[in-house]
Design a protein around this motif. Structure first.
Motif, PDB file in Angstrom:
ATOM      1  N   GLU A  31     -16.241  43.973 -56.167  1.00  0.00           N
ATOM      2  CA  GLU A  31     -17.078  43.279 -57.142  1.00  0.00           C
ATOM      3  C   GLU A  31     -18.102  44.194 -57.810  1.00  0.00           C
ATOM      4  O   GLU A  31     -18.362  44.072 -58.999  1.00  0.00           O
ATOM      5  CB  GLU A  31     -17.785  42.103 -56.452  1.00  0.00           C
ATOM      6  CG  GLU A  31     -16.804  41.093 -55.880  1.00  0.00           C
ATOM      7  CD  GLU A  31     -17.500  39.879 -55.307  1.00  0.00           C
ATOM      8  OE1 GLU A  31     -18.651  39.602 -55.706  1.00  0.00           O
ATOM      9  OE2 GLU A  31     -16.903  39.197 -54.464  1.00  0.00           O
ATOM     10  N   LEU A  32     -18.687  45.104 -57.033  1.00  0.00           N
ATOM     11  CA  LEU A  32     -19.703  45.971 -57.598  1.00  0.00           C
ATOM     12  C   LEU A  32     -19.109  47.052 -58.496  1.00  0.00           C
ATOM     13  O   LEU A  32     -19.648  47.368 -59.552  1.00  0.00           O
ATOM     14  CB  LEU A  32     -20.498  46.619 -56.464  1.00  0.00           C
ATOM     15  CG  LEU A  32     -21.632  47.553 -56.854  1.00  0.00           C
ATOM     16  CD1 LEU A  32     -22.618  46.852 -57.766  1.00  0.00           C
ATOM     17  CD2 LEU A  32     -22.333  48.070 -55.611  1.00  0.00           C
ATOM     18  N   TYR A  33     -17.985  47.632 -58.092  1.00  0.00           N
ATOM     19  CA  TYR A  33     -17.393  48.728 -58.860  1.00  0.00           C
ATOM     20  C   TYR A  33     -17.081  48.325 -60.306  1.00  0.00           C
ATOM     21  O   TYR A  33     -17.439  49.054 -61.240  1.00  0.00           O
ATOM     22  CB  TYR A  33     -16.139  49.240 -58.147  1.00  0.00           C
ATOM     23  CG  TYR A  33     -15.543  50.485 -58.762  1.00  0.00           C
ATOM     24  CD1 TYR A  33     -15.831  51.740 -58.247  1.00  0.00           C
ATOM     25  CD2 TYR A  33     -14.700  50.410 -59.872  1.00  0.00           C
ATOM     26  CE1 TYR A  33     -15.301  52.889 -58.812  1.00  0.00           C
ATOM     27  CE2 TYR A  33     -14.164  51.552 -60.439  1.00  0.00           C
ATOM     28  CZ  TYR A  33     -14.465  52.788 -59.911  1.00  0.00           C
ATOM     29  OH  TYR A  33     -13.944  53.916 -60.479  1.00  0.00           O
ATOM     30  N   PRO A  34     -16.424  47.177 -60.554  1.00  0.00           N
ATOM     31  CA  PRO A  34     -16.156  46.805 -61.953  1.00  0.00           C
ATOM     32  C   PRO A  34     -17.431  46.585 -62.768  1.00  0.00           C
ATOM     33  O   PRO A  34     -17.480  46.926 -63.947  1.00  0.00           O
ATOM     34  CB  PRO A  34     -15.332  45.515 -61.852  1.00  0.00           C
ATOM     35  CG  PRO A  34     -14.964  45.359 -60.448  1.00  0.00           C
ATOM     36  CD  PRO A  34     -15.825  46.247 -59.619  1.00  0.00           C
ATOM     37  N   TRP A  35     -18.446  46.032 -62.103  1.00  0.00           N
ATOM     38  CA  TRP A  35     -19.712  45.871 -62.816  1.00  0.00           C
ATOM     39  C   TRP A  35     -20.266  47.238 -63.198  1.00  0.00           C
ATOM     40  O   TRP A  35     -20.713  47.460 -64.326  1.00  0.00           O
ATOM     41  CB  TRP A  35     -20.727  45.121 -61.947  1.00  0.00           C
ATOM     42  CG  TRP A  35     -22.135  45.261 -62.473  1.00  0.00           C
ATOM     43  CD1 TRP A  35     -22.663  44.656 -63.592  1.00  0.00           C
ATOM     44  CD2 TRP A  35     -23.175  46.075 -61.942  1.00  0.00           C
ATOM     45  NE1 TRP A  35     -23.967  45.054 -63.776  1.00  0.00           N
ATOM     46  CE2 TRP A  35     -24.311  45.916 -62.772  1.00  0.00           C
ATOM     47  CE3 TRP A  35     -23.270  46.914 -60.836  1.00  0.00           C
ATOM     48  CZ2 TRP A  35     -25.511  46.577 -62.534  1.00  0.00           C
ATOM     49  CZ3 TRP A  35     -24.477  47.568 -60.592  1.00  0.00           C
ATOM     50  CH2 TRP A  35     -25.564  47.399 -61.435  1.00  0.00           C
ATOM     51  N   ALA A  36     -20.217  48.185 -62.260  1.00  0.00           N
ATOM     52  CA  ALA A  36     -20.743  49.514 -62.535  1.00  0.00           C
ATOM     53  C   ALA A  36     -19.972  50.209 -63.653  1.00  0.00           C
ATOM     54  O   ALA A  36     -20.515  51.037 -64.370  1.00  0.00           O
ATOM     55  CB  ALA A  36     -20.708  50.363 -61.265  1.00  0.00           C
ATOM     56  N   GLN A  83     -15.011  41.369 -65.187  1.00  0.00           N
ATOM     57  CA  GLN A  83     -13.930  41.923 -64.363  1.00  0.00           C
ATOM     58  C   GLN A  83     -14.421  42.100 -62.928  1.00  0.00           C
ATOM     59  O   GLN A  83     -14.629  43.200 -62.443  1.00  0.00           O
ATOM     60  CB  GLN A  83     -13.443  43.253 -64.925  1.00  0.00           C
ATOM     61  CG  GLN A  83     -12.696  43.095 -66.221  1.00  0.00           C
ATOM     62  CD  GLN A  83     -11.772  44.279 -66.485  1.00  0.00           C
ATOM     63  OE1 GLN A  83     -11.465  45.066 -65.618  1.00  0.00           O
ATOM     64  NE2 GLN A  83     -11.303  44.386 -67.708  1.00  0.00           N
ATOM     65  N   VAL A  84     -14.604  40.975 -62.233  1.00  0.00           N
ATOM     66  CA  VAL A  84     -15.081  41.036 -60.857  1.00  0.00           C
ATOM     67  C   VAL A  84     -14.113  40.386 -59.894  1.00  0.00           C
ATOM     68  O   VAL A  84     -14.345  40.395 -58.708  1.00  0.00           O
ATOM     69  CB  VAL A  84     -16.462  40.362 -60.715  1.00  0.00           C
ATOM     70  CG1 VAL A  84     -17.490  41.118 -61.525  1.00  0.00           C
ATOM     71  CG2 VAL A  84     -16.413  38.904 -61.152  1.00  0.00           C
ATOM     72  N   ALA A  85     -13.004  39.832 -60.361  1.00  0.00           N
ATOM     73  CA  ALA A  85     -12.057  39.180 -59.459  1.00  0.00           C
ATOM     74  C   ALA A  85     -10.653  39.297 -60.025  1.00  0.00           C
ATOM     75  O   ALA A  85     -10.356  38.763 -61.083  1.00  0.00           O
ATOM     76  CB  ALA A  85     -12.425  37.708 -59.270  1.00  0.00           C
ATOM     77  N   PHE A 122     -10.367  48.674 -65.105  1.00  0.00           N
ATOM     78  CA  PHE A 122     -11.307  49.412 -64.268  1.00  0.00           C
ATOM     79  C   PHE A 122     -11.380  48.734 -62.902  1.00  0.00           C
ATOM     80  O   PHE A 122     -11.745  47.571 -62.797  1.00  0.00           O
ATOM     81  CB  PHE A 122     -12.700  49.446 -64.918  1.00  0.00           C
ATOM     82  CG  PHE A 122     -12.734  50.195 -66.224  1.00  0.00           C
ATOM     83  CD1 PHE A 122     -12.926  51.558 -66.252  1.00  0.00           C
ATOM     84  CD2 PHE A 122     -12.554  49.524 -67.418  1.00  0.00           C
ATOM     85  CE1 PHE A 122     -12.954  52.251 -67.450  1.00  0.00           C
ATOM     86  CE2 PHE A 122     -12.587  50.203 -68.628  1.00  0.00           C
ATOM     87  CZ  PHE A 122     -12.784  51.576 -68.642  1.00  0.00           C
ATOM     88  N   GLY A 123     -11.046  49.457 -61.879  1.00  0.00           N
ATOM     89  CA  GLY A 123     -11.097  48.938 -60.519  1.00  0.00           C
ATOM     90  C   GLY A 123     -11.018  50.099 -59.549  1.00  0.00           C
ATOM     91  O   GLY A 123     -10.687  51.229 -59.923  1.00  0.00           O
ATOM     92  N   ALA A 124     -11.312  49.837 -58.291  1.00  0.00           N
ATOM     93  CA  ALA A 124     -11.392  50.893 -57.284  1.00  0.00           C
ATOM     94  C   ALA A 124     -10.170  50.885 -56.381  1.00  0.00           C
ATOM     95  O   ALA A 124      -9.565  49.835 -56.130  1.00  0.00           O
ATOM     96  CB  ALA A 124     -12.658  50.705 -56.447  1.00  0.00           C
TER      97      ALA A 124
END
Length: 448
Positions: A349-354, A360-362, A372-374
Motif C-alpha cells: 500500500e505504501l509503495y504505490p503511494w510513494a 493504486q493501492v490494491a 507501479f508496484g513492489a
C-alpha cells in the motif's frame, strides 16, 4: 565492535558500514598499522592468510537508520539462518568442508522519520522536537545543502503551525517543488532506475493521497503537511540504495571473488536492501563486470519495482527495467528468489503511494499487475523464465533452476504485523531462513 556474535547461536558476522554515497567508512579501529582503515581490508587479509570460508553470505538490511538497528535485524535474521541445523547438515553433505562466513552491510537508510513524531496519533510534532531539530534530522536524511535546508525551513514551520491543514499552502507547495529539484531524483517512469522509477512529483496529490491512506496504516501519521516530505525521503533512500549497491558493495563482491577464487558468494537483501543487492550485481551503470557469477540471490519483501528485471515492460513495451541485463549477462549462477506477502503493508500500500500513483493501492495479482508496484507485493514480473510457488515449511524441498527467477508466495509465513509497515519486517522466521538455505544448496548441487 565491527565483529558481532549472536548470543543465541554463537554465530559471528562482520558488520561493514558504508556512508550515504556508497563508500565504505574508514573507521575500523583494529586496521593494520594501528591506523583506522576499512574493515573489508582486514577481513580479506585475514581470509587470504588464514583459514578461508567456503561460502560467504552477504546481507543487506532495508530501512534501518543506525548501526544498533542494523545489528538488531542481523542478529535475528542471521540467527534464524544459523539455527537451521538440518539445512546446514544438508549443505555439509553437498559441500564437504563447508565453512560459512557472514557479512552484514550497514548503510544510512531511514526514510520515514517517525521517531521525531512521538507516540501521539496527531501528526503535529511533540513539543520537545524543535523546528531546528526537525530541519537537522531531515537535512541529514536528504542531503545537507543550503537549497534543501531553505525548503525544509518553510515546510517544517508550516507543519508546526498548521497541523490540521486540509490543503497545502502555496508557499509550502513551492518549497516542495524546490526540494524535489534539489534532490535531483528524476521521474523516469517504469524504466527509470531505482531513484527515478516514479511519476513526476506532485506535492498536492501526495498530500491528498496520504490522508486517504491513513486508515490503512492504523494511524493518520502519513497525512498532514509533512506527507510529501516522507514521499521524497522514500525516493531519496531508494536512490541511495542504488548508489550503495553500485559502488562499494559491487566492489566488495569483486574483491571477495578475486581473493577467494574457490569460495561461493550468496546475496540476501530485505526491503531497500533488495535494491542494494540488485545494484551490486550490476555495478556502476548497471553493466559493470563481475569477476565470476554470484551463486545465489534472495530478495525478501523488496521495496523495488516489479518490472525492474523485465526486458520489455508490458505497460511500456519499448522500455526495459533497470536490472534487465543481470540475468542475460550471466551475473548469477544460481537462483534469484523473491518473496511476496499480502500482509506487507509497506510494499502493498505504501509503495504505490510513494510512486505518486493516486488510487493504486490494491491490486489482485492473480488478474493484473500495476504500472507501479513492489516485488514484495507482486514478485518479479515481465521475465519469461520466472516461476511461482508457495513458500514451504522448514521440511519442504524446493526446485530452483540456476539463473532463473522464483517468486515465492509467502503470505502464510510472512504474516505477523507490527505497526504501520504490517508484516514487512517479519523476515526472521524459520521458513524464510530455510528458503535462503535452499537457494544456496541449489547452486551447490549444480556445481561441476
Amino acid at each position: 565492535m565491527p565483529f558481532q556474535t549472536i548470543a543465541a547461536t554463537g554465530t559471528t558476522y562482520a558488520l561493514i558500514a558504508l556512508d550515504a554515497d556508497g563508500k565504505e567508512r574508514n573507521d575500523d579501529p583494529d586496521a593494520a598499522g594501528g591506523q583506522p582503515g576499512r574493515l573489508s581490508d582486514r577481513l580479506l587479509a585475514q581470509w587470504r592468510d588464514g583459514p578461508a570460508p567456503t561460502d560467504i553470505f552477504l546481507w543487506s538490511h532495508g530501512w534501518q537508520g543506525d548501526i544498533p538497528a542494523a545489528r538488531s535485524q542481523y542478529d535475528r535474521w542471521i540467527g534464524a539462518f544459523s539455527a537451521c541445523a538440518v539445512d546446514e547438515q544438508e549443505m555439509r553433505t553437498l559441500r564437504p568442508g563447508f565453512a560459512p562466513a557472514h557479512i552484514g552491510v550497514h548503510w544510512p537508510s531511514l526514510p520515514w522519520g517517525d521517531e521525531e513524531m512521538g507516540d501521539t496519533a496527531s501528526f503535529a510534532p511533540p513539543a520537545h522536537a524543535g523546528k531546528d531539530a526537525m530541519i537537522d534530522a531531515y537535512a541529514q536524511r536528504l542531503g545537507d545543502t543550503p537549497q534543501v535546508r531553505d525548503a525544509l525551513a518553510v515546510i517544517v514551520e508550516a507543519a508546526r503551525t498548521g497541523a490540521d491543514a486540509t490543503r497545502l499552502p502555496p508557499e509550502v507547495r513551492q518549497a516542495y517543488v524546490q526540494l524535489d529539484q534539489a534532490l535531483a531524483l528524476g521521474a523516469g517512469g517504469t524504466d527509470g532506475d531505482a531513484g527515478a522509477d516514479r511519476l513526476p512529483f506532485d506535492p498536492d496529490a501526495s498530500f491528498a493521497e496520504a490522508s486517504q491512506l491513513g486508515a490503512a496504516f492504523g494511524a493518520p501519521s502519513l497525512g498532514g503537511i509533512l506527507a510529501p516530505l516522507r514521499q521524497l525521503s522514500f525516493w531519496t533512500m531508494k536512490k541511495r540504495a542504488q548508489a550503495v549497491g553500485e559502488q562499494d558493495v559491487h566492489a566488495l563482491i569483486n574483491r571477495l571473488l578475486d581473493t577467494l577464487p574457490d569460495a561461493r558468494v550468496h546475496l540476501m537483501g530485505h526491503s531497500f536492501g533488495c535494491i542494494v543487492m540488485s545494484a551490486a550485481l550490476g555495478g556502476p551503470g548497471g553493466t559493470a563486470a563481475l569477476r565470476r557469477p554470484v551463486d545465489s540471490c534472495v530478495l525478501v519483501q523488496g521495496a523495488m519495482s516489479l518490472w525492474a528485471y523485465a526486458p520489455s515492460i508490458p505497460v511500456r513495451p519499448d522500455s526495459a527495467g533497470y536490472c534487465h541485463r543481470l540475468l542475460p549477462d550471466g551475473k548469477l549462477h544460481g537462483p534469484l528468489v523473491v518473496t511476496r506477502s499480502r500482509h506487507d503493508t509497506a510494499v502493498c500500500e505504501l509503495y504505490p503511494w510513494a510512486a505518486g500513483v493516486a488510487g493504486q493501492v490494491a491490486f489482485d495479482a492473480a488478474t493484473t499487475y500495476p504500472t507501479f508496484g513492489a516485488i514484495g507485493a507482486f514478485g518479479i514480473q515481465g521475465v519469461d523464465t520466472a516461476a511461482d510457488i508457495a513458500m514451504l515449511d522448514i521440511d519442504g524441498g524446493y526446485t530452483m533452476p540456476g539463473a532463473r527467477v522464483l517468486n515465492v508466495e509467502a503470505s502464510a509465513y510472512i504474516c505477523h504485523k507490527s505497526g504501520v509497515s504490517g508484516a514487512h519486517n517479519d523476515i526472521s522466521g524459520p521458513q524464510v531462513a530455510h528458503l535462503i538455505w535452499q537457494a544456496a544448496q541449489a547452486s551447490a548441487a549444480e556445481a561441476p
